[in-house]
Design an enzyme around this catalytic site. Structure first.
Site, mmCIF file in Angstrom:
data_model
loop_
_atom_site.group_PDB
_atom_site.id
_atom_site.type_symbol
_atom_site.label_atom_id
_atom_site.label_comp_id
_atom_site.label_asym_id
_atom_site.label_seq_id
_atom_site.Cartn_x
_atom_site.Cartn_y
_atom_site.Cartn_z
ATOM 1 N N ASP A 106 0.835 -1.202 0.000
ATOM 2 C CA ASP A 106 0.000 0.000 0.000
ATOM 3 C C ASP A 106 0.873 1.257 0.000
ATOM 4 O O ASP A 106 2.037 1.217 0.407
ATOM 5 C CB ASP A 106 -0.882 0.030 1.257
ATOM 6 C CG ASP A 106 -1.834 -1.153 1.303
ATOM 7 O OD1 ASP A 106 -2.142 -1.695 0.239
ATOM 8 O OD2 ASP A 106 -2.262 -1.513 2.429
HETATM 9 N N1 URA Z 1 -1.328 -6.038 3.676
HETATM 10 C C1 URA Z 1 -1.768 -4.771 3.787
HETATM 11 O O1 URA Z 1 -2.776 -4.498 4.414
HETATM 12 N N2 URA Z 1 -1.045 -3.805 3.192
HETATM 13 C C2 URA Z 1 0.088 -4.025 2.504
HETATM 14 O O2 URA Z 1 0.703 -3.080 1.991
HETATM 15 C C3 URA Z 1 0.522 -5.363 2.390
HETATM 16 C C4 URA Z 1 -0.203 -6.351 2.995
#
Ligand code: URA
Length: 264
Positions: A106
């Protein structure tokens, strides 16, 4: 090993077009084994010949594998439509056509992200059938509860009813604020998965950092925003997973200088 054209060799490994390569070669800017080669269609041995262009020696590996320690604020995509792409962090000498992030972190997540132009490897890595485990360290809003271990091991149901595959989770030990720090290992990659898993147990992920992909551990020396090129043996390690419990138990011993407290 069959011989290939010099311009093909270079264009497959850099961002240079064939016409640009022809121009550089004509100027005497390309050498093979130390000798200038002015003809871009000259044949070379891609395995053993040393090819140099201005400012760069080009390796024999056809595909490029780059490990980025992703900082917050960059998007794991190839374009900038939702924010600045992680590709903008790849230094010029490692850039080449066709690079993309193999997997998603993310925008507000940190840590290990593989960037490659090898679609086949990315598919193998990301396919749920391959079960390549990824380990994250998370900072939680509320203290870790011991019942998470069984709930996650059974395959937790997210708030929208989606069931996750069994996952391993463990509280961090022997470090500051460790009651709110946890390690989690998952083998799939649903949207915002780790955040949604902790939301399902009424906790909240404040920070998330990926510290391993398969057997590849984010090196302590790789600062946020930095990239390193991976060698073939490191790429093979992706498919040789770590032992989660041993890894977590050793983490703060091995990574005593890991700048986690600054990053998380
Ligand atoms: N899970 C999440 O919630 N965010 C990420 O960036 C990777 C795995």
């Amino acid at each position: 090993m069959s011989l290939i054209r010099l311009d093909k060799f270079i264009s497959e490994r850099t961002e240079l077009t064939r016409s640009k390569i022809k121009e550089i070669a004509a100027r005497g800017g390309i050498s093979v084994n130390g000798q200038p080669v002015k003809k871009a269609d000259a044949k070379i041995n891609p395995e053993s010949d040393e090819v140099k262009i201005p400012g760069q020696t080009i390796g024999s590996q056809k595909h490029r594998y780059i490990l980025l320690n992703k900082p917050e604020g960059y998007v794991s995509s190839t374009d900038d439509s939702d924010g600045e792409s992680v590709l903008s962090l790849v230094p010029e000498n490692l850039r080449k056509k066709g690079l993309f992030p193999a997997g998603r972190l993310d925008k507000d997540s940190l840590g290990a992200l593989l960037i490659t132009d090898d679609g086949e490897l990315a598919h193998r890595l990301l396919s749920p059938k391959s079960h390549v485990p990824k380990i994250y360290i998370v900072k939680l809003a509320r203290p870790f509860k011991s019942n998470y271990v069984n709930l996650f091991a059974e395959g937790i149901a997210l708030k929208d009813g989606t069931r996750c595959l069994p996952a391993k989770v463990r509280q961090a030990e022997n470090t500051e604020n460790c009651e709110k720090l946890a390690f989690i290992e998952i083998c799939e990659g649903k949207y915002h998965q780790v955040k949604r898993m902790f939301a399902a147990v009424e906790n909240h992920v404040e920070k998330l950092m990926r510290i391993s992909v398969g057997g590849l551990i984010l090196p302590e020396k790789l600062g946020l925003g930095e990239c390193m090129e991976l060698l073939h043996k490191d790429v093979e390690n992706l498919f040789r997973p770590l032992d989660f419990d041993d890894f977590c138990a050793d983490f703060f011993g091995i990574f005593s200088a890991f700048p986690l407290n600054k990053q998380l």
